[in-house]
Scaffold this motif. Structure first.
Motif, mmCIF file in Angstrom:
data_model
loop_
_atom_site.group_PDB
_atom_site.id
_atom_site.type_symbol
_atom_site.label_atom_id
_atom_site.label_comp_id
_atom_site.label_asym_id
_atom_site.label_seq_id
_atom_site.Cartn_x
_atom_site.Cartn_y
_atom_site.Cartn_z
ATOM 1 N N TYR A 191 8.811 5.589 -17.507
ATOM 2 C CA TYR A 191 8.204 5.731 -16.135
ATOM 3 C C TYR A 191 8.776 4.493 -15.432
ATOM 4 O O TYR A 191 8.794 3.468 -15.592
ATOM 5 C CB TYR A 191 6.668 5.635 -16.209
ATOM 6 C CG TYR A 191 6.299 6.922 -17.243
ATOM 7 C CD1 TYR A 191 6.150 8.222 -17.069
ATOM 8 C CD2 TYR A 191 5.832 6.562 -18.544
ATOM 9 C CE1 TYR A 191 5.785 9.180 -17.889
ATOM 10 C CE2 TYR A 191 5.354 7.535 -19.484
ATOM 11 C CZ TYR A 191 5.193 8.874 -19.254
ATOM 12 O OH TYR A 191 4.885 9.719 -19.905
ATOM 13 N N THR A 211 3.138 0.480 -14.972
ATOM 14 C CA THR A 211 4.158 1.825 -14.400
ATOM 15 C C THR A 211 3.168 2.704 -13.707
ATOM 16 O O THR A 211 1.842 2.494 -13.625
ATOM 17 C CB THR A 211 4.837 2.343 -15.740
ATOM 18 O OG1 THR A 211 3.841 2.712 -16.524
ATOM 19 C CG2 THR A 211 5.816 1.213 -16.272
ATOM 20 N N GLU A 213 2.134 5.164 -15.235
ATOM 21 C CA GLU A 213 1.529 5.985 -16.369
ATOM 22 C C GLU A 213 0.819 4.882 -17.362
ATOM 23 O O GLU A 213 -0.094 5.354 -18.135
ATOM 24 C CB GLU A 213 2.498 6.792 -17.108
ATOM 25 C CG GLU A 213 2.834 7.978 -16.270
ATOM 26 C CD GLU A 213 1.776 8.871 -15.731
ATOM 27 O OE1 GLU A 213 0.585 8.817 -16.452
ATOM 28 O OE2 GLU A 213 2.072 9.635 -14.734
#
Length: 945
Positions: A191, A211, A213
């Motif tokens: 990500y 990131t 996520e």
């Protein structure tokens, strides 16, 4: 999770557009425009701004043309060409004048491999532009990717770059030099990396990586770079920040649902701030969030910030500590939010710069006061580090507000927080009503716990307890564990409790805090517990026991005489406090002056006698007053006693005391006591001890004890011969037949030659019973002795005349005939005489060195000098006496007051008896005749050589 919908909104920031400066006057950003036609225009930034940062006194911008712009506080915009194409990222260090940038210099076939990292030293110049100290590729490998974020550690030893492919590179070492820096890939993921931040905790350096996520942290200061997975929620670009120490340097991640805070090893609190977040920034304890006003679902969360650029955006400034929104406003197309010069600056797409200036603390507090938000005002003041005086003022206003609303319990709690700053009387007056006595008690308790109460406050608090009949609170207040926990004036508390009738509580305070006087006052005057009071005194140290017995001894003696007497005996001999299980019984005790306690026994003669006899037996060196009082007491008992046997015993005790030798220095006092009580044996004994033989004689004369008179003369006549003369006069005045006693007296007078015969005849001439036969023997013997004395005197005169004639012949020979010195030995050392020698007319010869060593004068013979000096002294004394006699006779004749002249000479000691020679009295008759001859002899006794 804290829901922000419950948070109040305030306008704690002032918003205005930054205007261009007027000339070069250096106006600060956000300054008010001038009035009239000369008003400044709004500041407009260059178009194409792509990235922003701030620090070191400037706002820094990068644009699509590859230029980097600096906007200092003077608002004079300057810039330089940093890249040929564009600038994509900037990071301005706060502690160093170092700027890190990422940009593109050439497009090439594949523009994704072109980004370059440049390190600029803003303090040094290269052709007018900042010096670029290092250039290196941002992408370490050959895989195509895009730089998403950049961060640099303030120590210049770490720099991290995040990429859209999920990787993070770490440059370790001096980032300003190629030679000392090492680049490696720290993180790889799936990500895009949206945020990076370094956190320093002691010697440990952490790197937060966020990131879209997830959130992770690395320890980059050691080896192997251990990683910790913190959360599975991420955020978009520019939606993360690092807080300041007020929030413990936590990493902030602003997701669409919530805002999360992270420590390097765990997740912290979160806040439910809804809305699609575009920018997150930390500013002086505030969290600044820029979000869209409506939700949008773009294709890529990473690229959503460029979609629908015309949307309205809301900027919220949150105070996470105090749980309120400090400011909220709507902006159009916010590019970034920067913090510099103590203010926030919001850049919009149209090139305008909006300044958000925080109001001062006092203004913010006044706004809260108007809305009666005192709790929030208090929290705000604490977070702003307002001083204690300012906080006390808020507490007072809050208390006044609650008091006016009738919330007295809440009001007193606020007033309690003002203790030490607000005058207590201000609060006390509000709660003097009987219905509010509980509130007043709570305030006064806290005032005492903080050791700020005076005696009046203590009095008031104890009165509150007594009015409330709250014995448990009263005991809790006074029964502290140690002296350091006492928060009130103990003496005042004792007075109040005693006055209110709480004697047991007052006694507890007095005993535990060593207020001995108050303890004894309560025991003796209020409770009448004399036994306890006496036992308490026996436990006190010596000084306190002594002073309290002097003060309360009479009361105790009146009620418990035996126990009091026992304590006094111990106090005056070998006192040790009677502490159960404590104290060194072998340590030397103290003793008081027993004489000072005699007045205590004024009405207790039996106990006084026992005390005095104990002191005289156990402590023979007791003060004189002890023996004086004991003598007086025994004489009183003897005088008032009717039983003969008991009286005889008391008589023996009194005589024994007088003979103990304790009255030598107070003879007069003892004599007065014996005379007052008609204790004749004691009077006679003291007369004899004081050598008052005249008084003894008079006593026997008054009682016509003839034999005793003769006995006194025989016993003491040697010491005082005048006793015989008084005895003769006494018997001469008696008309009864006293021939036996007169004859005894005359015999002694004759033997001692105490009186002239004529005076004896004159004395006895007044007695009709004394005939010539009484004194015939006396007169015959006297005449015979005088005839013998006359013969001796004539013989002595004849001898002196012969000696005088001899001396005159010697003097004449010395004057007319030569003196032959035939001495062969020195008169000092008895050695053979050698020249040089010294000869005297007296016949003594000396070595010259012996003479010089021993002689006091060159004209006197050392051997004859002592005798000659005695003769000269005698001559001088006779001459002085003759001169003094002539002067005395002259003054006596010329003075109108002859008695004054005689008294003056008596005072000067002229008539004192002076004996210069030890010759018999008859030898003094020829002294004046010999003086001239002796003077002539001494005048001719000069040395010859």
């Amino acid at each position: 999770m804290a829901a922000y919908l419950q948070w109040r909104r305030f306008v704690f920031f002032d918003k205005e557009l930054v205007k261009e400066p007027q000339g070069n006057d250096g106006a600060a950003p956000g300054a008010a425009p001038a009035s009239g036609t000369a008003a400044s225009k709004f500041l407009c930034l260059p178009p194409g701004i792509t990235v922003c940062d701030s620090g070191r006194g400037s706002l820094v911008f990068g644009d699509m043309e590859g230029q980097i712009w600096f906007l200092p506080r003077s608002l004079q915009l300057t810039g330089f060409q940093a890249y040929k194409l564009r600038v994509t990222h900037l990071y301005q260090l706060k502690q160093h004048n170092i700027l890190a940038s990422v940009g593109e210099d050439e497009e090439g076939i594949n523009p994704l491999v072109c980004p370059q990292v440049k390190i600029w030293n803003l303090e040094k110049r290269d052709g007018g532009n900042p010096l670029c100290t290092r250039i290196f590729p941002a992408i370490p490998g050959t895989e195509p990717t895009v730089v998403s974020c950049l961060t640099v550690h303030e120590n210049l030893n770490f720099m991290a770059i995040g990429f859209t492919d999920g990787s993070v590179t770490l440059n370790k070492g001096d980032i300003t030099r190629d030679r000392h820096s090492k680049t490696q890939i720290l993180h790889k993921g799936n990500y895009p990396v949206t945020g990076l931040a370094f956190r320093q905790a002691g010697k440990t350096t952490h790197l937060f990586v966020v990131t879209t996520e997830n959130v992770q942290s690395y320890i980059v200061s050691g080896k192997d770079y251990p990683r910790v997975e913190l959360d599975t929620h991420g955020c978009g670009l520019r939606c993360s920040a690092l807080s300041d120490p007020s929030q413990d340097l936590q990493f902030i991640v602003a997701g669409d649902e919530c805002v999360y805070l992270y420590q390097p090893d765990e997740r912290g609190p979160c806040f439910a701030f809804e809305g699609h977040k575009l920018i997150a920034h930390w500013f002086r304890g505030y969290l600044v969030i820029v979000c869209r006003d409506r939700k949008v679902s773009p294709k890529s969360e990473f690229t959503s910030r460029d979609s629908q650029s015309s949307d309205k955006q809301i900027l919220n400034i949150y105070d996470l500590c105090n749980k309120f929104i400090a400011y909220s406003a709507v902006f159009e197309d916010v590019v970034d939010v920067l913090a510099e010069w103590g203010s926030l600056y919001v850049l919009t797409r149209d090139g305008r710069v909006h300044a958000l200036q925080e109001k001062d603390t006092q203004t913010k507090l006044e706004m809260l006061f108007k809305k009666n938000l005192f709790e929030m005002a208090i929290n705000l003041a604490k977070s702003q580090h307002l001083d204690s005086d300012g906080l006390a003022q808020i507490f007072m206003q809050y208390g006044d507000h609650l008091y006016s609303k009738g919330n007295h319990d809440g009001a007193v709690q606020q007033y309690i927080r003002t203790i030490g700053k607000l005058e207590p009387s201000y609060v006390i007056r509000k709660f003097l009503d009987a219905q509010r006595i509980h509130n007043l008690t709570a305030y006064l308790q806290t005032l005492h716990r903080q050791s700020l109460a005076n005696a009046d406050h203590t009095t008031l608090l104890l009165n509150c307890y007594t009015k409330l009949k709250d014995s448990s609170k009263l005991e809790e207040f006074i029964k502290t564990k140690s002296e350091s926990e006492v928060h009130f004036d103990v003496e005042t508390a004792i007075k109040v409790l005693r006055q209110a009738g709480y004697y047991s509580h007052a006694l507890y305070l007095a005993e535990n805090h060593a207020h001995h006087e108050w303890y004894l006052k309560i025991q003796l005057e209020d409770i009448k517990n004399y036994q306890e009071a006496l036992q308490y005194i026996g436990k006190l140290p010596f000084e306190q026991a002594e002073s309290n017995m002097k003060r309360y001894g009479k009361i105790l003696m009146h009620h418990i005489p035996e126990q009091t007497t026992q304590l006094l005996k111990g106090l005056c001999t070998d006192y040790r406090p009677s502490l159960e299980g404590r104290g060194d019984r072998e340590a030397p005790g103290c003793r008081a002056n027993s004489e000072e306690f005699i007045p205590i026994f004024a009405n207790n003669p039996r106990e006084l006698k026992a005390f005095l006899e104990h002191m005289s037996e156990v402590q023979p060196d007791s003060p004189q007053g002890i023996y004086d009082t004991l003598l007086e007491l025994r004489l009183q008992n003897w005088a008032h006693e009717k039983d003969p046997q008991v009286k005889e015993k008391l008589h023996a005790e009194a005589i024994s005391l007088l003979k103990s030798g304790r009255f030598c220095n107070v003879f007069d006092k003892a004599l007065v006591l014996c005379q007052m009580h008609d204790f004749q044996d004691g009077v006679l004994y003291l007369y004899e001890q004081g050598k008052l033989f005249q008084q003894i004689m008079h006593y026997h004369m008054q009682h016509e004890q003839y034999r005793q008179v003769i006995a006194v003369c025989e016993r003491h006549g040697e010491q005082e011969p005048s006793l015989w003369e008084q005895a003769l006069s006494y018997f001469a005045r008696k008309e009864e037949d006293c021939k036996e006693y007169v004859a005894a007296v005359l015999k002694h007078i004759e033997n001692k030659n105490l009186m002239p015969p004529l005076l004896v005849v004159q004395t006895l001439a007044h007695n009709s019973t004394a005939t010539l036969s009484v004194i015939r023997d006396y007169l015959v013997q006297k005449l015979q002795k005088q005839s013998q004395q006359i013969a001796q005197d004539e013989l002595r005169v004849r001898r002196y005349r012969e000696e005088t004639t001899r001396i005159r012949q010697e003097i004449q020979e010395l004057k007319a005939s030569p003196k032959i010195f035939q001495k062969t030995k020195c008169s000092i050392c008895n050695s053979a005489l050698e020249l040089p020698s010294v000869h005297f007319l007296c016949g003594h010869s000396f070595h010259q060195h012996c003479f010089e060593s021993y002689s006091e004068s060159d004209a006197d013979c050392p051997t004859c000098l002592p005798e000659n000096r005695k003769v000269m002294d005698m001559i001088r004394a006779q001459e002085q006496k003759r001169d003094l006699h002539d002067q005395f006779q002259h003054q006596l004749k010329c003075s109108n007051d002859s008695f004054s002249v005689i008294a003056d000479y008596f005072g000067r000691g002229v008539f004192n008896k002076l004996t210069l020679l030890t010759d018999p009295p008859t030898a003094r008759l020829t002294t004046s005749l010999e003086a001239g001859l002796q003077r002539d002899l001494l005048m001719h006794s000069r040395r010859g050589t």
